[in-house]
Enzyme design. Structure first.
Site, PDB file in Angstrom:
ATOM      1  N   SER A   1       1.317  -0.602  -0.375  1.00 41.84           N
ATOM      2  CA  SER A   1      -0.007   0.047  -0.185  1.00 41.84           C
ATOM      3  C   SER A   1       0.938   0.941   0.180  1.00 41.84           C
ATOM      4  O   SER A   1       2.084   1.576   0.310  1.00 41.84           O
ATOM      5  CB  SER A   1      -0.696   0.050   1.703  1.00 41.84           C
ATOM      6  OG  SER A   1      -1.294   1.258   1.506  1.00 41.84           O
TER       7      SER A   1
ATOM      8  N   TYR B   1      -2.523  -1.510  11.066  1.00 40.32           N
ATOM      9  CA  TYR B   1      -2.151  -1.282   8.912  1.00 40.32           C
ATOM     10  C   TYR B   1      -1.241  -0.944   8.652  1.00 40.32           C
ATOM     11  O   TYR B   1      -0.829  -1.728   7.503  1.00 40.32           O
ATOM     12  CB  TYR B   1      -3.471  -0.889   8.583  1.00 40.32           C
ATOM     13  CG  TYR B   1      -3.601  -1.066   6.905  1.00 40.32           C
ATOM     14  CD1 TYR B   1      -4.203  -2.053   6.326  1.00 40.32           C
ATOM     15  CD2 TYR B   1      -3.591   0.543   6.234  1.00 40.32           C
ATOM     16  CE1 TYR B   1      -4.318  -2.055   5.368  1.00 40.32           C
ATOM     17  CE2 TYR B   1      -3.592   0.060   4.656  1.00 40.32           C
ATOM     18  CZ  TYR B   1      -3.801  -1.228   4.759  1.00 40.32           C
ATOM     19  OH  TYR B   1      -4.314  -1.508   2.852  1.00 40.32           O
TER      20      TYR B   1
END
Ligand code: BGC
Length: 278
Positions: free
Chosen positions: A163, A176
C-alpha cells in the site's frame, strides 16, 4: 487476425503460458482482478479466499472464461497449518507453482487507545505474517529449479500487494501501516536473500483503488471529493490498474526487476498538498 470481443483472451500475448500462480485474497477487489489478468495472460490460477465463497466462485468463472484452469482454496493465510494445506492442494492439482501474489489484506481501524491486541494481531497476521508463510513455501519450490544466470527468465516470482501506506503515515491505522511498512523491508531483505537463486521478489503499493476495503471513502460523493484531493491525477483507481502491472511484473519482460516497489497511486505519494508551492 481479427478476433471478436467474445474472444478477448485470444487477442493477448500470453506471456505467462504454462505457469501456475497462487493469488491470496482473490475473492474480490485487487486480488480478484489479478487472478483474472494472470489467467488472461495464460497462467493457471489457485484462487485463495477466506470467507467470501460467492466472490471466489465468480473469480473462478472469470478465470475459466479466460481459457485458464482454476481451483478454489479456502484458507486463512495468516495461519501456518492452513498455508501448508493450501500448498498441498496446489501441488495436487498443478504439481508446482511459478508465481505467488501475496495480496490478502484487511483493515481494522481505531485510535491507539482503543485498539485491542486482537485487532492489532489480526491485521499483522493477515497483512504481514501471511506474506512470510506463503513466500517461505513458494521459495522452497522455486529453488528446486536451476536457471542459468544469464537467461532472462527466473525460477519464480513473488509480488506482495502492499500500500502507499508503507511510506505514508496514517492516523488511527497504526496496525495497518505497521503491517505495510513491515512488508517493505521483508520484501527487500527476501529479494536480496534469494536473488542468486534467480528468484524475483517485488511489491506493488496501490493508492486509492475502488474496492470494498475503502467503499466508505468513494461511495459517498463528499467523501470521494476528499479522497480525490489526495490524488493529483484526479481519478480513483480501478483494480485492473493494479492487475495489469502485476501481470507485467511477473512476466519475463520485467526479468531485471527485483527488490522494487511500484507505486500505482495516481500520484498520491507525491505530497499532493505541495502542488501549488508554499
Ligand atoms: C487502503 C485504503 C485507502 C488507500 C489510500 C489503501 O492501502 O486500504 O483504505 O483508501 O490505501 O489511502
Amino acid at each position: 487476425m481479427f478476433f471478436s470481443d467474445n474472444n478477448k483472451h485470444l487477442k493477448m500475448d500470453k506471456k505467462l503460458k504454462g505457469q501456475c500462480a497462487i493469488v491470496t485474497g482473490a475473492s474480490s477487489g485487487i486480488g480478484q482482478a489479478i487472478a483474472i489478468e494472470l489467467a488472461l495472460n495464460g497462467a493457471d490460477v489457485a484462487i485463495n479466499f477466506h470467507s467470501n465463497d460467492e466472490g471466489a466462485a465468480d473469480t473462478l468463472q472469470q478465470v475459466q472464461n479466460a481459457g485458464a484452469k482454476g481451483i478454489l482454496i479456502k484458507a486463512d493465510v495468516g495461519r501456518e497449518a492452513e498455508v501448508l494445506r493450501m500448498y498441498e492442494e496446489v501441488y495436487k492439482e498443478f504439481n508446482t507453482v511459478d508465481i505467488l501474489i501475496s495480496n490478502a489484506g484487511i483493515q481494522k481501524d481505531n485510535p491507539i487507545t482503543e485498539m485491542s491486541l486482537e485487532d492489532w494481531q489480526a491485521v499483522l497476521d493477515t497483512n504481514l505474517t501471511a506474506g512470510f508463510l506463503c513466500a517461505r513455501e513458494a521459495i522452497k519450490e522455486f529453488q528446486k529449479r536451476s536457471i542459468p544466470q544469464n537467461e532472462k527468465r527466473s525460477a519464480g516470482k513473488i509480488v506482495f500487494i502492499s500500500s502507499v501506506h508503507d511510506i505514508i503515515p496514517w492516523g488511527k491505522r497504526t496496525n495497518y501501516t505497521a503491517s505495510k511498512g513491515g512488508i517493505s523491508m521483508f520484501m527487500k531483505s527476501l529479494a536480496l536473500e534469494v536473488a542468486a537463486k534467480k528468484i524475483r521478489v517485488n511489491s506493488i503499493s496501490p493508492g486509492a483503488i475502488r474496492t470494498n476495503i475503502n467503499d466508505e471513502s468513494w461511495k459517498d460523493p463528499e467523501e470521494a471529493k476528499k479522497m480525490l484531493d489526495l490524488i493529483p491525477y484526479k481519478r480513483i483507481g480501478d483494480p485492473e490498474d493494479v492487475a495489469k502491472a502485476a501481470a507485467w511484473l511477473c512476466s519475463d519482460d520485467a526479468d531485471y526487476i527485483t527488490g522494487a516497489t511500484l507505486y500505482i497511486d495516481g500520484g498520491m505519494t507525491l505530497y499532493p498538498s505541495f502542488e501549488e508551492g508554499a
